[in-house]
Scaffold this active site. Structure first.
Site, PDB file in Angstrom:
ATOM      1  N   CYS A  58       0.845  -1.196   0.000  1.00  0.00           N
ATOM      2  CA  CYS A  58       0.000   0.000   0.000  1.00  0.00           C
ATOM      3  C   CYS A  58       0.885   1.254   0.000  1.00  0.00           C
ATOM      4  O   CYS A  58       1.848   1.326   0.758  1.00  0.00           O
ATOM      5  CB  CYS A  58      -0.902  -0.010   1.236  1.00  0.00           C
ATOM      6  SG  CYS A  58      -1.990   1.427   1.284  1.00  0.00           S
ATOM      7  N   CYS A  62       0.806   4.647   6.912  1.00  0.00           N
ATOM      8  CA  CYS A  62       0.206   4.469   8.244  1.00  0.00           C
ATOM      9  C   CYS A  62       1.192   3.683   9.126  1.00  0.00           C
ATOM     10  O   CYS A  62       1.553   2.554   8.778  1.00  0.00           O
ATOM     11  CB  CYS A  62      -1.113   3.723   8.125  1.00  0.00           C
ATOM     12  SG  CYS A  62      -2.207   4.452   6.878  1.00  0.00           S
ATOM     13  N   CYS A  65       0.591   0.019  10.304  1.00  0.00           N
ATOM     14  CA  CYS A  65       0.052  -0.976   9.369  1.00  0.00           C
ATOM     15  C   CYS A  65       1.118  -1.860   8.727  1.00  0.00           C
ATOM     16  O   CYS A  65       2.068  -1.370   8.101  1.00  0.00           O
ATOM     17  CB  CYS A  65      -0.755  -0.281   8.277  1.00  0.00           C
ATOM     18  SG  CYS A  65      -1.592  -1.495   7.203  1.00  0.00           S
ATOM     19  N   CYS A 102     -16.863  -8.751   5.374  1.00  0.00           N
ATOM     20  CA  CYS A 102     -16.160  -7.471   5.161  1.00  0.00           C
ATOM     21  C   CYS A 102     -14.887  -7.719   4.353  1.00  0.00           C
ATOM     22  O   CYS A 102     -14.086  -8.585   4.715  1.00  0.00           O
ATOM     23  CB  CYS A 102     -15.735  -6.856   6.482  1.00  0.00           C
ATOM     24  SG  CYS A 102     -17.026  -6.777   7.700  1.00  0.00           S
ATOM     25  N   CYS A 133     -19.712  -5.411   3.605  1.00  0.00           N
ATOM     26  CA  CYS A 133     -18.963  -4.227   4.041  1.00  0.00           C
ATOM     27  C   CYS A 133     -17.652  -4.250   3.278  1.00  0.00           C
ATOM     28  O   CYS A 133     -17.074  -5.324   3.085  1.00  0.00           O
ATOM     29  CB  CYS A 133     -18.694  -4.297   5.545  1.00  0.00           C
ATOM     30  SG  CYS A 133     -17.695  -2.922   6.143  1.00  0.00           S
ATOM     31  N   CYS A 193     -19.140   2.453   8.933  1.00  0.00           N
ATOM     32  CA  CYS A 193     -18.419   1.752   9.996  1.00  0.00           C
ATOM     33  C   CYS A 193     -17.154   2.576  10.206  1.00  0.00           C
ATOM     34  O   CYS A 193     -16.297   2.635   9.316  1.00  0.00           O
ATOM     35  CB  CYS A 193     -18.091   0.335   9.532  1.00  0.00           C
ATOM     36  SG  CYS A 193     -16.971  -0.541  10.632  1.00  0.00           S
ATOM     37  N   ARG A 265     -17.815  -2.263  18.020  1.00  0.00           N
ATOM     38  CA  ARG A 265     -17.122  -3.531  17.741  1.00  0.00           C
ATOM     39  C   ARG A 265     -15.782  -3.622  18.467  1.00  0.00           C
ATOM     40  O   ARG A 265     -14.925  -2.742  18.324  1.00  0.00           O
ATOM     41  CB  ARG A 265     -16.909  -3.715  16.232  1.00  0.00           C
ATOM     42  CG  ARG A 265     -16.224  -5.051  15.925  1.00  0.00           C
ATOM     43  CD  ARG A 265     -16.192  -5.404  14.435  1.00  0.00           C
ATOM     44  NE  ARG A 265     -17.518  -5.377  13.881  1.00  0.00           N
ATOM     45  CZ  ARG A 265     -17.925  -4.485  12.997  1.00  0.00           C
ATOM     46  NH1 ARG A 265     -17.096  -3.580  12.544  1.00  0.00           N
ATOM     47  NH2 ARG A 265     -19.157  -4.508  12.548  1.00  0.00           N
TER      48      ARG A 265
HETATM   49  N1  SAM Z   1      -6.471   0.741   3.054  1.00  0.00           N
HETATM   50  C1  SAM Z   1      -7.744   1.144   3.505  1.00  0.00           C
HETATM   51  C2  SAM Z   1      -7.683   2.297   4.477  1.00  0.00           C
HETATM   52  O1  SAM Z   1      -6.805   2.299   5.338  1.00  0.00           O
HETATM   53  O2  SAM Z   1      -8.497   3.194   4.406  1.00  0.00           O
HETATM   54  C3  SAM Z   1      -8.545  -0.002   4.103  1.00  0.00           C
HETATM   55  C4  SAM Z   1      -7.851  -1.125   4.864  1.00  0.00           C
HETATM   56  S1  SAM Z   1      -7.055  -0.657   6.394  1.00  0.00           S
HETATM   57  C5  SAM Z   1      -6.026  -2.045   6.763  1.00  0.00           C
HETATM   58  C6  SAM Z   1      -8.403  -0.694   7.563  1.00  0.00           C
HETATM   59  C7  SAM Z   1      -8.109  -0.300   8.985  1.00  0.00           C
HETATM   60  O3  SAM Z   1      -7.400  -1.320   9.655  1.00  0.00           O
HETATM   61  C8  SAM Z   1      -7.271   0.925   9.234  1.00  0.00           C
HETATM   62  O4  SAM Z   1      -7.976   2.118   9.105  1.00  0.00           O
HETATM   63  C9  SAM Z   1      -6.837   0.738  10.667  1.00  0.00           C
HETATM   64  O5  SAM Z   1      -7.737   1.393  11.528  1.00  0.00           O
HETATM   65  C10 SAM Z   1      -6.901  -0.781  10.866  1.00  0.00           C
HETATM   66  N2  SAM Z   1      -5.572  -1.343  11.139  1.00  0.00           N
HETATM   67  C11 SAM Z   1      -4.565  -1.496  10.257  1.00  0.00           C
HETATM   68  N3  SAM Z   1      -3.470  -2.013  10.853  1.00  0.00           N
HETATM   69  C12 SAM Z   1      -3.796  -2.200  12.149  1.00  0.00           C
HETATM   70  C13 SAM Z   1      -3.079  -2.688  13.277  1.00  0.00           C
HETATM   71  N4  SAM Z   1      -1.808  -3.076  13.196  1.00  0.00           N
HETATM   72  N5  SAM Z   1      -3.717  -2.745  14.474  1.00  0.00           N
HETATM   73  C14 SAM Z   1      -5.015  -2.333  14.572  1.00  0.00           C
HETATM   74  N6  SAM Z   1      -5.728  -1.867  13.535  1.00  0.00           N
HETATM   75  C15 SAM Z   1      -5.134  -1.774  12.338  1.00  0.00           C
HETATM   76 FE1  SF4 Z   2      -2.668   1.249   3.430  1.00  0.00          FE
HETATM   77 FE2  SF4 Z   2      -2.634   0.028   5.775  1.00  0.00          FE
HETATM   78 FE3  SF4 Z   2      -2.893   2.662   5.684  1.00  0.00          FE
HETATM   79 FE4  SF4 Z   2      -4.918   1.081   4.808  1.00  0.00          FE
HETATM   80  S1  SF4 Z   2      -4.140   1.247   6.910  1.00  0.00           S
HETATM   81  S2  SF4 Z   2      -4.094   2.924   3.824  1.00  0.00           S
HETATM   82  S3  SF4 Z   2      -3.729  -0.634   3.990  1.00  0.00           S
HETATM   83  S4  SF4 Z   2      -1.096   1.491   5.000  1.00  0.00           S
END
Ligand code: SAM
Ligand code: SF4
Ligand code: DTB
Length: 331
Positions: A58, A62, A65, A102, A133, A193, A265
């Site tokens: 990606c 973040c 992530c 989802c 979702c 959500c 949730r």
């Molecule tokens: N890429 C898209 C986005 O971020 O908008 C959708 C998928 S993203 C993985 C969905 C959510 O997963 C993120 O907004 C974050 O809140 C959660 N998430 C990702 N990594 C995480 C982690 N290590 N621990 C807890 N929540 C996590």
């Molecule tokens: Fe990409 Fe992870 Fe951020 Fe979603 S949460 S935008 S998958 S880096």
């Protein structure tokens, strides 16, 4: 309406939220459980199953992530899953009792071509009789229109943390970008959500400010995922000091009180939680979980461990309570 039914408010102030967080724990849990019972079956938990339809690489940064291209977590980059694989996973989730399926994609935003493929996935899941979702990143108004026309039930898009802490967590998209996507979803009447992640090294004020942002949106998100950070090696947040579990339960309870008609949730982070801690979260008003042994890329409790926990607590799994909540919001 009984006295226990809390009004749906959108004018929470930081002091009011702080006062809730600072209540004696038993008083806070009593208040949260009372609000919970006023609108929901206290012994029912809705279960959703997650599938990563496009994993890794990606472009966003973040810092929590494992799927960010900036974080070398050893994840294999995968292409968008074929329809047949999605069908098989959804069928399996349905047979295991999930009411909602989802699908998540590691995108900043979907291209129109990819969106069309996701729309095919939505159709096949609806044909299986499950709620749908998706979480695909930022959306334009035109894209939300297409998703609405496809019959999508929910879109997951988290605010993640407070506006103040946000810049330390993500630099590639702004808080306002997230609010704009949420607005596009509301404009098309897609159920939202939206929640966040705690345990990222944020302050007490940041947790309160995240809940303030969520509750002061023009409409409360119908579903509010509270994630406890899953610490993944080689992400910048790996090694962050862990959040006190009692503070985690307080966060759930305050979310329940502030958004009384929303489904809260208990999301990522459950593998690190004891049965007792999860039981406290349900007492505090959590009434949904992700079910199935994987979240998107990280582990979730095994299904039989969850079933044993629900059995011990006398919890039934269904999706009925959410309809009660939407009726209340509409009333
Ligand atoms: N890429 C898209 C986005 O971020 O908008 C959708 C998928 S993203 C993985 C969905 C959510 O997963 C993120 O907004 C974050 O809140 C959660 N998430 C990702 N990594 C995480 C982690 N290590 N621990 C807890 N929540 C996590
Ligand atoms: Fe990409 Fe992870 Fe951020 Fe979603 S949460 S935008 S998958 S880096
Ligand atoms: C949400 O709030 N939590 C889920 C779901 N929405 C998409 C994702 C949790 C992801 C945890 C890290 C992973 O498994 O990659």
């Amino acid at each position: 309406m009984t006295d226990a039914v809390q009004p749906v408010r959108h004018d929470w102030t930081p002091d009011q939220i702080k006062a809730l967080f600072e209540l004696p724990f038993n008083d806070l849990l009593f208040q949260a459980q009372t609000a919970h019972r006023a609108l929901f079956d206290p012994n029912a938990v809705q279960i959703s199953t997650l599938l990563s339809i496009k994993t890794g690489a990606c472009p966003e940064d973040c810092s929590y992530c494992p799927q960010s291209v900036k974080n070398d977590t050893g994840l294999e980059r995968e292409r968008l899953l074929p329809l047949e694989e999605v069908r098989a996973a959804a069928l399996n989730a349905k047979q295991n009792g999930a009411s909602r399926f989802c699908m998540g994609a590691a995108w900043r935003n979907p291209t129109d071509k990819n969106l069309d493929r996701v729309i095919e996935m939505i159709s096949l899941i609806k044909d299986l009789g499950m709620e749908t979702c998706v979480t695909l990143g930022m959306l334009t108004r035109e894209q939300t229109r297409k998703l609405k026309a496809a019959g999508l039930d929910y879109y997951n898009h988290n605010l993640d943390t407070s506006p103040e802490y946000y810049e330390q967590i993500i630099s590639t998209r702004t808080y306002q970008d997230r609010l704009d996507t949420l607005e596009n979803l509301r404009a098309e009447d897609i159920k939202v959500c939206c929640g966040g992640i705690v345990g990222m090294g944020e302050t007490d004020e940041d947790r309160a400010a995240l809940l303030q942002q969520l509750a002061n949106l023009p409409e409360h998100p119908q579903s509010v995922p509270i994630n406890l950070l899953v610490q993944v090696e080689n992400t910048p947040l790996y090694g962050t000091e862990e959040l006190d579990p009692i503070e985690f339960v307080r966060t759930i309870a305050v979310a329940r009180i502030m958004m009384p008609a929303s489904v809260v949730r208990l999301s990522a982070g459950r593998t690190a939680m004891s049965d007792e801690l999860q039981a406290l979260c349900f007492l505090a008003g959590a009434n949904s979980v992700f079910y199935g042994d994987t979240l998107l890329t990280t582990p979730n409790p095994e299904e039989n461990r969850d079933m044993a926990l629900f059995d011990k607590l006398g919890i039934v799994t269904n999706g009925e309570q959410e309809r009660a909540a939407s009726d209340h919001e509409a009333a």
